[in-house]
Design an enzyme around this catalytic site. Sequence first.
Site, PDB file in Angstrom:
ATOM      1  N   LYS A 113      67.058 -24.310  20.583  1.00  0.00           N
ATOM      2  CA  LYS A 113      65.767 -23.697  20.916  1.00  0.00           C
ATOM      3  C   LYS A 113      64.629 -24.705  20.814  1.00  0.00           C
ATOM      4  CE  LYS A 113      66.516 -18.779  20.316  1.00  0.00           C
ATOM      5  NZ  LYS A 113      66.103 -17.557  19.634  1.00  0.00           N
ATOM      6  N   LYS A 195      76.840 -19.999  27.240  1.00  0.00           N
ATOM      7  CA  LYS A 195      76.915 -18.548  26.993  1.00  0.00           C
ATOM      8  C   LYS A 195      75.990 -17.811  27.959  1.00  0.00           C
ATOM      9  CE  LYS A 195      73.387 -17.407  23.572  1.00  0.00           C
ATOM     10  NZ  LYS A 195      72.964 -16.691  22.420  1.00  0.00           N
ATOM     11  N   LYS A 198      70.061 -13.972  27.602  1.00  0.00           N
ATOM     12  CA  LYS A 198      68.923 -13.148  28.015  1.00  0.00           C
ATOM     13  C   LYS A 198      67.810 -14.003  28.571  1.00  0.00           C
ATOM     14  CE  LYS A 198      68.708 -10.350  23.923  1.00  0.00           C
ATOM     15  NZ  LYS A 198      68.163 -10.761  22.691  1.00  0.00           N
TER      16      LYS A 198
HETATM   17  P1  TYM Z   1      70.325 -11.749  20.093  1.00  0.00           P
HETATM   18  O1  TYM Z   1      69.391 -10.718  20.563  1.00  0.00           O
HETATM   19  O2  TYM Z   1      70.153 -13.144  20.586  1.00  0.00           O
HETATM   20  O3  TYM Z   1      71.819 -11.316  20.385  1.00  0.00           O
HETATM   21  C1  TYM Z   1      72.261 -10.012  20.047  1.00  0.00           C
HETATM   22  C2  TYM Z   1      73.759  -9.964  19.873  1.00  0.00           C
HETATM   23  O4  TYM Z   1      74.438 -10.270  21.104  1.00  0.00           O
HETATM   24  C3  TYM Z   1      75.401 -11.288  20.870  1.00  0.00           C
HETATM   25  N1  TYM Z   1      75.489 -12.104  22.095  1.00  0.00           N
HETATM   26  C4  TYM Z   1      76.634 -12.354  22.740  1.00  0.00           C
HETATM   27  N2  TYM Z   1      77.913 -11.991  22.498  1.00  0.00           N
HETATM   28  C5  TYM Z   1      78.858 -12.399  23.369  1.00  0.00           C
HETATM   29  N3  TYM Z   1      78.583 -13.167  24.452  1.00  0.00           N
HETATM   30  C6  TYM Z   1      77.321 -13.558  24.743  1.00  0.00           C
HETATM   31  N4  TYM Z   1      77.055 -14.285  25.822  1.00  0.00           N
HETATM   32  C7  TYM Z   1      76.269 -13.159  23.856  1.00  0.00           C
HETATM   33  N5  TYM Z   1      74.928 -13.354  23.840  1.00  0.00           N
HETATM   34  C8  TYM Z   1      74.473 -12.703  22.746  1.00  0.00           C
HETATM   35  C9  TYM Z   1      74.832 -12.089  19.704  1.00  0.00           C
HETATM   36  O5  TYM Z   1      75.837 -12.824  19.046  1.00  0.00           O
HETATM   37  C10 TYM Z   1      74.284 -10.995  18.844  1.00  0.00           C
HETATM   38  O6  TYM Z   1      75.317 -10.383  18.087  1.00  0.00           O
HETATM   39  N6  TYM Z   1      70.026 -13.337  15.557  1.00  0.00           N
HETATM   40  C11 TYM Z   1      70.593 -12.164  16.175  1.00  0.00           C
HETATM   41  C12 TYM Z   1      69.763 -10.930  15.903  1.00  0.00           C
HETATM   42  C13 TYM Z   1      69.726 -10.604  14.447  1.00  0.00           C
HETATM   43  C14 TYM Z   1      70.828 -10.243  13.630  1.00  0.00           C
HETATM   44  C15 TYM Z   1      70.290 -10.041  12.332  1.00  0.00           C
HETATM   45  C16 TYM Z   1      72.184 -10.082  13.874  1.00  0.00           C
HETATM   46  C17 TYM Z   1      68.608 -10.591  13.684  1.00  0.00           C
HETATM   47  N7  TYM Z   1      68.959 -10.261  12.403  1.00  0.00           N
HETATM   48  C18 TYM Z   1      71.120  -9.684  11.278  1.00  0.00           C
HETATM   49  C19 TYM Z   1      73.005  -9.724  12.806  1.00  0.00           C
HETATM   50  C20 TYM Z   1      72.470  -9.538  11.534  1.00  0.00           C
HETATM   51  C21 TYM Z   1      70.774 -12.437  17.661  1.00  0.00           C
HETATM   52  O7  TYM Z   1      71.474 -13.320  18.040  1.00  0.00           O
HETATM   53  O8  TYM Z   1      70.171 -11.665  18.536  1.00  0.00           O
END
Ligand code: TYM
Length: 332
Positions: A113, A195, A198
């Site tokens: 990032k 990957k 979003k």
């Molecule tokens: P975020 O919003 O980036 O992603 C949300 C979830 O989606 C999963 N993910 C994927 N899984 C498979 N293939 C992909 N291409 C892919 N892209 C995203 C991410 O692994 C995630 O599970 N930091 C976290 C949000 C968060 C969180 C937490 C998670 C904040 N606090 C506490 C668990 C526990 C995140 O990546 O959000």
Amino acid sequence: MKKKIMYSAIQPSGKLTIGNYVGAVRNWLRLQHEYKCYFAVADLHAITVRQDPEALRKRTLELVSLYLACGIDPSVCTLYIQSQVSAHAALCWTLNTVTYVGEASRMTQFKDKSQKHSDNINMGLMDYPVLMAADILLYQAQYVPVGADQKQHVELARDLALRFNSRYGETFTVPEPLIGKDEGRIASLQDPSKKMSKSETENPNASVYLSDDRDTILRKFKRAVTDSENCVRFSEEKSGISNLLRIYCAFKGCTIAEAEREFEGKGYGTFKLAVGETVADVLTPIQSEQARILGDRAYLNEQLAKGKRSASYAAWKTLSEVYRKVGFYRGD
Ligand code: TYM
């Protein structure tokens, strides 16, 4: 017997992709009846990259509606917005004091990032995994269902829990990541080495969004990058087709071997169309349910108020214990 605790969250930082659905939400549906679950909208995390305030507010409600439309049941789990429970920021501050700058700056996502947002490498970006650890540890969660990209962050949460416990005495449950074997990493349709994300802006065909209509979904899968073998089989060397197989199986609910048998002797055109149709068949009813829920603001606010109460109660219990352990005067 007391149910084990599970915690997960998604940032309202862009349109959700099928990666988020397959890697996260879809697994939550299965797990919500087995565990005591907390599911959050991680808006505090989202502002580590620049957000338009009005758009952030709108996407937050859209994400809550999407959770509900996918089948997250607020009568069995706690669904809430992270910024509405101030204990998250408070515990993050305390955990900062047991986190080394070296370990935070080594996190892969921070490095990625920082490169992507080189004009805005703020402290929040580096603190992102510490806030995530605070989320998880506040609720004494044992399991954290996430996609493979978040494994390193959950490991940091483990390290911080162990370090705090050894310095101040047993306080936190040490969490474990729960990552699906095949579906934990859904790749970009245009570059299967990356990957699906979003925040993809370069190539509009790389990510399939949960809000895409049927024609868009079919078109994106039709254009997905594959190889020249024209044989549907799973193999590390065939990253494009393997990614489509993972997506197909996740949406169809079958195994890779079953899918390989189904498409034996059939070309990529037929396979890609079937993947697109299967995904669209799952997403279309979710989209109309989401629109219905989004239109019922009173219901949404009621569910969020309930979630906030339940999350705050659990979070403050842990935070008071932490404050006592670190030596803050509590007046009693
Ligand atoms: P975020 O919003 O980036 O992603 C949300 C979830 O989606 C999963 N993910 C994927 N899984 C498979 N293939 C992909 N291409 C892919 N892209 C995203 C991410 O692994 C995630 O599970 N930091 C976290 C949000 C968060 C969180 C937490 C998670 C904040 N606090 C506490 C668990 C526990 C995140 O990546 O959000």
